[in-house]
Design an enzyme around this catalytic site. Structure first.
Site, PDB file in Angstrom:
ATOM      1  N   LYS A  94       0.861  -1.178   0.000  1.00  0.00           N
ATOM      2  CA  LYS A  94       0.000   0.000   0.000  1.00  0.00           C
ATOM      3  C   LYS A  94       0.903   1.235   0.000  1.00  0.00           C
ATOM      4  CE  LYS A  94      -2.748   3.372   1.603  1.00  0.00           C
ATOM      5  NZ  LYS A  94      -2.239   4.754   1.685  1.00  0.00           N
ATOM      6  N   GLY A 100       5.934   5.314   9.033  1.00  0.00           N
ATOM      7  CA  GLY A 100       5.137   6.531   8.993  1.00  0.00           C
ATOM      8  C   GLY A 100       5.086   7.198  10.347  1.00  0.00           C
ATOM      9  N   SER A 101       4.018   7.923  10.602  1.00  0.00           N
ATOM     10  CA  SER A 101       3.915   8.722  11.812  1.00  0.00           C
ATOM     11  C   SER A 101       3.697   7.854  13.047  1.00  0.00           C
ATOM     12  CB  SER A 101       2.769   9.727  11.688  1.00  0.00           C
ATOM     13  OG  SER A 101       1.515   9.074  11.780  1.00  0.00           O
ATOM     14  N   THR A 102       4.121   8.370  14.181  1.00  0.00           N
ATOM     15  CA  THR A 102       3.934   7.660  15.443  1.00  0.00           C
ATOM     16  C   THR A 102       2.453   7.510  15.768  1.00  0.00           C
ATOM     17  OG1 THR A 102       6.086   8.335  16.318  1.00  0.00           O
ATOM     18  CG2 THR A 102       4.394   7.769  17.926  1.00  0.00           C
ATOM     19  N   GLY A 105       1.161   4.738  13.770  1.00  0.00           N
ATOM     20  CA  GLY A 105       1.771   3.511  14.273  1.00  0.00           C
ATOM     21  C   GLY A 105       1.086   2.990  15.518  1.00  0.00           C
ATOM     22  N   GLU A 148       8.341   1.460  11.956  1.00  0.00           N
ATOM     23  CA  GLU A 148       9.425   2.442  11.898  1.00  0.00           C
ATOM     24  C   GLU A 148       8.743   3.793  11.869  1.00  0.00           C
ATOM     25  OE1 GLU A 148      11.595   5.189  10.976  1.00  0.00           O
ATOM     26  OE2 GLU A 148      11.957   4.343   8.985  1.00  0.00           O
ATOM     27  N   CYS A 185      12.783  10.899   8.427  1.00  0.00           N
ATOM     28  CA  CYS A 185      12.478  10.577   9.828  1.00  0.00           C
ATOM     29  C   CYS A 185      13.708  10.637  10.719  1.00  0.00           C
ATOM     30  CB  CYS A 185      11.803   9.211   9.927  1.00  0.00           C
ATOM     31  SG  CYS A 185      12.725   7.880   9.152  1.00  0.00           S
ATOM     32  N   GLU A 200       7.564  16.194  15.906  1.00  0.00           N
ATOM     33  CA  GLU A 200       8.222  16.040  14.606  1.00  0.00           C
ATOM     34  C   GLU A 200       7.572  16.974  13.592  1.00  0.00           C
ATOM     35  OE1 GLU A 200       9.836  12.345  11.950  1.00  0.00           O
ATOM     36  OE2 GLU A 200       7.725  12.263  12.543  1.00  0.00           O
TER      37      GLU A 200
END
Length: 492
Positions: free
Chosen positions: A190, A243-245, A248, A265, A299, A396
């Site tokens: 994806k 991707g973003s926390t 995640g 990650e 990142c 971030e």
């Protein structure tokens, strides 16, 4: 101005319908809706991709399951699988310029950086091609009563969902596809809705190379629809996400319900510590490139600069000067060093952080403004007089924005560096390697650079501490994410 002329094959690709890759065929999505593909250099629509839905994900998962359970892939000898993965890498190399041009059009990054990304992606596929016939278990001497032959097997996890971000679209796809293919898994890729073009071309390249149907399926669409459908699908055995926390955490919650394997990650807010004895002729340009490269959309970018108070003004002025001298231009300009942010949404997000920093009392020392009249270009930005309690330091930003603070001692620098929810990367600049190694041990992050912003190699694991992720990608560690260990006891 030397501008890259798009290849005829890229022009043809942009004009063609973008379907979903399911079971070895390009398939229409269940809906005719399209997601616009926008060139971030000027905001113009250049193509459209399919906006898939739950039923499309169901088909892709069914295709991957069939390929894993009964297709030729699980019966293929490891050496055969290795040769096929090498063939895919060779085919990517033959289309390298097409992939790079699509990456630049889609993401906005300078063409020379995109070419490097393509080379790195090919390297990832070749690296894991070499692993395919080197996966093995072990034998064990056991202390239990009786006489036994005991060994372990390494087996593929099964059907995996690979969800990749928009900042390095092809690199991130290759980082996950390489070990998935080498281990014998089948997958659904994806790509990010903002940057799906290179993944779709890669799908065609893999088909042309002879990859069996259903081994890799590609479904485009939004994260809240396609991504969510994959994460929650009962037919998925493992989720690999970059991707973003925040996203995640959502994935981790969903995976917990079914105890799926998951690797994440996630975000970073990496500290960059410059000690008073550092070689500033090396530290200043490297620190500037570290944060401004890829328009700060990395990142692991060293986005928090902690510099000793004795040299702070020289360092900040030097980084600002480097940023001012970077050529800001559309990615197809061969001389561009700084392209646009990926989208209007990202431009507004990053700009809002700069505004927030000023409202909290920080000082925009350099940059901070939109560049040009079109596209999503932002000047390299330095924000000084910050504290670790400020939003611009804690969160971030993911843009060409550097926040800076000073320190008096090594202990204070370490404390500032570790005062973060993130722990992805970090770096230390010093002429004393003893100091460098001592500080590297104390910084709580997954990747540390000493006199370099950060190293990267496919053989070296990367991943985060704290809220920067779960698991390690690259190298043998990355391969293990796609394997299960089975223990076999045989009575003799």
């Amino acid at each position: 101005m030397p501008t890259v002329e798009l290849s005829p094959t890229v022009k043809s690709f942009l004009d063609a319908d973008k379907r979903l890759l399911i079971a070895g065929d390009w398939t229409d999505a269940s809906s005719e809706a399209l997601i616009d593909v926008v060139n971030p250099a000027d905001g113009a629509r250049i193509s459209g991709i399919s906006d898939a839905a739950q039923q499309d994900v169901d088909k892709a998962v069914a295709a991957a399951r069939a390929a894993f359970e009964s297709g030729p892939w699980p019966e293929m000898k490891p050496g055969e699988r290795s040769r096929l993965i090498y063939k895919i890498a060779d085919a990517m190399e033959a289309r390298a310029e097409d992939l790079a041009q699509l990456e630049t059009l889609d993401n906005g990054k300078p063409i020379n950086f995109a070419r490097s990304d393509v080379a790195a992606s090919i390297g990832a596929i070749r690296y894991y091609a070499g692993w395919a016939d080197k996966i093995h278990g072990s034998t064990h001497n056991v202390n239990m009563p009786g006489d036994f032959h005991v060994y372990t097997l390494k087996e593929p996890v099964g059907v995996v969902a690979l969800v990749v971000p928009w900042n390095y679209p092809l690199v991130m796809a290759a980082m996950k596809l390489g070990p998935a293919l080498a281990s014998g898994c089948t997958s659904i890729l994806k790509p990010a809705e903002d940057t799906s073009l290179s993944a779709l071309l890669l799908g065609q390249i893999m088909l042309d190379a002879g990859l069996p149907e259903g081994v890799v399926n590609i479904v485009t669409g939004y994260g809240h629809t396609v991504g969510a459908a994959l994460v929650n699908h009962p037919g998925i055995d493992k989720i690999a996400f970059t991707g973003s926390t925040m996203t995640g955490k959502t994935i981790a919650h969903a995976a917990a319900d079914r105890l799926k394997k998951v690797s994440l990650e996630l975000g970073g807010k990496s500290p960059n510590i410059i000690m008073p004895d550092a070689d500033l002729e090396a530290a200043i340009p490297a620190s500037a490139l570290g944060i401004f490269f890829n328009s700060g959309q990395t990142c692991t970018a060293p986005s928090r600069l902690y510099v000793h108070e004795d040299i702070a003004e020289d360092v900040i002025a030097g980084v600002a000067e480097f940023g001012k001298n970077m050529k800001i231009a559309p990615g197809l300009d061969e001389e561009s060093m700084l392209g646009p942010l990926v989208s209007a949404k990202q431009f507004e997000r990053v700009s809002s952080y700069i505004d927030a920093g000023e409202k909290e009392g920080a000082e925009v020392r350099s940059g901070g403004k939109k560049h040009g009249d079109s596209g999503f270009f932002l000047e390299p930005t330095i924000i000084a007089n910050t504290t670790n309690s400020m939003k611009v330091v804690k969160e971030e930003i993911f843009g060409p924005v550097l926040v800076t603070q000073t320190f008096k001692s090594e202990e204070e620098a370490i404390a500032l560096a570790n005062d973060s929810d993130y722990g992805l990367a970090g770096c230390v600049w010093t002429s004393d390697l003893g100091t460098g190694h001592r500080m590297a041990r104390k910084i709580r992050a997954g990747v540390i650079g000493i006199n370099t912003p950060m190293g990267a190699d496919w053989d070296v694991p990367i991943g985060g501490y704290k809220q920067s992720g779960i698991g390690r990608e690259n190298g043998r560690d990355g391969l293990e994410l796609y394997l299960q260990t089975k223990s076999v006891f045989t009575s003799l």
